[in-house]
Design a protein around this motif. Structure first.
Motif, PDB file in Angstrom:
ATOM      1  N   LEU A 294       1.027  -1.264  -0.120  1.00  0.00           N
ATOM      2  CA  LEU A 294      -0.111   0.281   0.065  1.00  0.00           C
ATOM      3  C   LEU A 294       0.782   1.093  -0.198  1.00  0.00           C
ATOM      4  O   LEU A 294       0.167   2.411  -0.763  1.00  0.00           O
ATOM      5  N   THR A 295       1.801   1.425   0.783  1.00  0.00           N
ATOM      6  CA  THR A 295       3.065   2.710   0.962  1.00  0.00           C
ATOM      7  C   THR A 295       4.077   2.980  -0.709  1.00  0.00           C
ATOM      8  O   THR A 295       3.809   3.531  -0.882  1.00  0.00           O
ATOM      9  N   PHE A 296       4.278   1.953  -1.033  1.00  0.00           N
ATOM     10  CA  PHE A 296       5.404   1.793  -1.796  1.00  0.00           C
ATOM     11  C   PHE A 296       4.947   1.787  -3.758  1.00  0.00           C
ATOM     12  O   PHE A 296       5.040   2.053  -3.923  1.00  0.00           O
ATOM     13  N   ALA A 297       4.118   0.435  -3.691  1.00  0.00           N
ATOM     14  CA  ALA A 297       3.838  -0.197  -4.738  1.00  0.00           C
ATOM     15  C   ALA A 297       2.657   0.321  -5.248  1.00  0.00           C
ATOM     16  O   ALA A 297       2.645   0.355  -6.320  1.00  0.00           O
ATOM     17  N   THR A 298       1.496   0.795  -5.263  1.00  0.00           N
ATOM     18  CA  THR A 298       0.355   1.641  -5.324  1.00  0.00           C
ATOM     19  C   THR A 298       0.273   3.590  -5.223  1.00  0.00           C
ATOM     20  O   THR A 298       1.408   3.721  -4.821  1.00  0.00           O
TER      21      THR A 298
END
Length: 83
Positions: A16-20
């Motif tokens: 959720l934090t880095f890949a979206t």
């Protein structure tokens, strides 16, 4: 929550934090991801401390019982007569 659940929380938080790059109105997904990762890390720390405490328990020492048959009166009399 076991160790697997904690790892899933960390992975979901990282995704959720880095890949979206989703944008939801009223919800900051980066913050939700960071919260998931923090909760997962707290869970891993708690699980490992509990597992370490369980491993540290040592079995109680065994006591050797010596049963000397010479001191037992098998005749049924407790006063020493009639045997």
């Amino acid at each position: 929550m076991g160790l697997g659940g904690c790892i899933i929380l960390i992975a979901a938080g990282a995704i959720l934090t880095f890949a979206t790059d989703w944008d939801m109105q009223g919800v900051n997904l980066d913050l939700v991801g960071v919260i998931f990762m923090i909760v997962g890390l707290i869970g891993v720390a708690t699980f490992s401390s509990i597992a370490r405490r369980r491993r540290a328990v040592i079995a109680p020492p065994t006591t050797t019982v010596v049963d000397d048959q010479r001191h037992h009166n098998h005749s049924g009399y407790s006063d020493g007569y009639g045997g």
